[in-house]
Motif scaffolding. Structure first.
Motif, mmCIF file in Angstrom:
data_model
loop_
_atom_site.group_PDB
_atom_site.id
_atom_site.type_symbol
_atom_site.label_atom_id
_atom_site.label_comp_id
_atom_site.label_asym_id
_atom_site.label_seq_id
_atom_site.Cartn_x
_atom_site.Cartn_y
_atom_site.Cartn_z
ATOM 1 N N ALA A 122 47.655 -35.884 -47.217
ATOM 2 C CA ALA A 122 46.787 -34.958 -46.937
ATOM 3 C C ALA A 122 45.787 -34.723 -48.044
ATOM 4 N N TYR A 126 41.730 -35.466 -48.464
ATOM 5 C CA TYR A 126 40.485 -34.659 -48.649
ATOM 6 C C TYR A 126 39.797 -35.370 -50.115
ATOM 7 N N ARG A 140 48.675 -26.450 -48.541
ATOM 8 C CA ARG A 140 48.141 -26.896 -47.388
ATOM 9 C C ARG A 140 47.003 -25.660 -46.887
ATOM 10 N N LEU A 143 43.962 -26.318 -48.650
ATOM 11 C CA LEU A 143 43.271 -27.570 -48.265
ATOM 12 C C LEU A 143 42.384 -27.156 -47.072
ATOM 13 N N LEU A 144 43.001 -26.596 -46.144
ATOM 14 C CA LEU A 144 42.274 -26.218 -44.825
ATOM 15 C C LEU A 144 41.035 -25.263 -44.935
ATOM 16 N N GLU A 147 38.401 -27.458 -46.868
ATOM 17 C CA GLU A 147 37.778 -28.411 -45.905
ATOM 18 C C GLU A 147 36.731 -27.676 -45.103
ATOM 19 N N VAL A 213 47.204 -34.110 -41.510
ATOM 20 C CA VAL A 213 46.353 -32.946 -41.365
ATOM 21 C C VAL A 213 46.567 -32.335 -40.093
ATOM 22 N N HIS A 214 46.136 -33.032 -39.079
ATOM 23 C CA HIS A 214 46.542 -32.638 -37.689
ATOM 24 C C HIS A 214 47.803 -32.847 -37.317
ATOM 25 N N ASP A 224 42.747 -37.400 -37.961
ATOM 26 C CA ASP A 224 42.686 -37.446 -39.341
ATOM 27 C C ASP A 224 41.598 -38.557 -39.931
#
Length: 316
Positions: A122, A126, A140, A143-144, A147, A213-214, A224
């Motif tokens: 993941a 990115y 995590r 990252l979200l 993003e 990611v998903h 992804d």
């Protein structure tokens, strides 16, 4: 076992590589049939022949009829097939993998099954999207969050570049027309990108469901991969299309996206990115990976030949 290894259909060496195919072709209000190894498209303007092995994804719009023979040759050559609704796109079918090797599928499953390795993939995704930022220490949640922030910045920058009014991302599932032209264009671009990504994922033999990611959806890995190219390909193409006119924005977006995908050789890029994400740096594809080779798993990680009886002289 022997039936698999002796099938008479074309081997991957006889087919056009995924990276060298047309990204996607869209047809509507026509009949699609087969002529030898090509598909024929008959509409009000006449008949068009297209070699099936050159197609990455075939988008079938409203009023399209396709024969069993046409679907058969598309499946044999590993082309993806997408039925396209009047106001959007949904992916319903995929051709078989162009590779006979299970290397990528096994590497994907191995990375996905380990929580730490899954996070590293993941982070690598990115890094591919935003190479000027190092996500090595990101959780995590971070990252979200990062993003989402970068995508919002992209929307604002593209709106400013094109002069298209922008009030934020708004999309009502199942009601394409409820959105403004910019949002309609973004939706059309995203759905077309999902089709292209799904075609490559299927052609390489990866699992569409094992995302990094998903999660929780049959197309998690497809989402992804498609998102890797959202900010530099899909969103700019959508805003360019919306800036021209609010009329017929979905079709215009697909045409602009098709041209952009071909210009940057996106299929080649997707193939390379998936290999880089899933396989070790020192991994090399063996020459015989393109051929059917079935083995049996034995103890201690060893593999033995398939198609043989491995019984010993034990007393039963």
């Amino acid at each position: 076992m022997t039936t698999v290894s002796q099938r008479a259909t074309a081997s991957p060496r006889e087919l056009t590589r995924t990276a060298n195919r047309i990204s996607f072709v869209y047809f509507e209000r026509c009949t699609i049939h087969r002529d030898a190894n090509a598909i024929t498209v008959q509409d009000a303007e006449g008949v068009t022949h297209i070699p099936s092995a050159t197609i990455g994804t075939l988008l079938l719009g409203p009023g399209t009829r396709i024969t069993h023979q046409a679907m058969s040759v598309l499946g044999e050559t590993g082309a993806g097939v997408v039925w396209v609704g009047e106001q959007g796109v949904r992916y319903y079918a995929a051709g078989r993998a162009l590779s006979r090797s299970a290397s990528l599928a096994q590497a994907q499953a191995t990375c996905w099954a380990n929580r730490r390795a899954r996070l590293e993939v993941a982070r690598a995704m990115y890094r591919l999207r935003f190479p000027n930022e190092d996500p090595s220490g990101y959780t995590r949640k971070e990252l979200l969050g990062r993003e989402g922030h970068r995508v919002k910045e992209c929307y604002r920058a593209q709106a400013q570049r094109t002069g298209v009014p922008w009030q934020g991302r708004r999309y009502t599932p199942g009601d394409f027309a409820a959105s403004d032209p910019a949002n309609q264009a973004i939706t059309a671009a995203a759905q077309a990108m999902y089709g292209v990504a799904h075609a490559v994922v299927a052609a390489l033999g990866c699992s569409p469901a094992l995302g990094f990611v998903h999660s929780g959806h049959e197309l998690s890995f497809v989402l992804d991969i498609a998102d890797l190219y959202k900010t530099d390909i899909a969103i700019p193409a959508a805003f360019d299309a919306a800036a021209i006119s609010p009329e017929d924005v979905g079709a215009r977006t697909r045409r602009a996206l098709r041209d952009r995908i071909n210009e940057v050789r996106l299929l080649d890029r997707i193939v390379n990115d998936i290999h880089e994400l899933l396989l070790p740096a020192d991994f090399t594809t063996a020459e015989d990976d393109a051929y059917d080779e079935v083995t049996l798993q034995s103890d201690h990680g060893h593999h033995v030949a398939a198609g043989l009886n491995h019984a010993t002289d034990y007393s039963w």
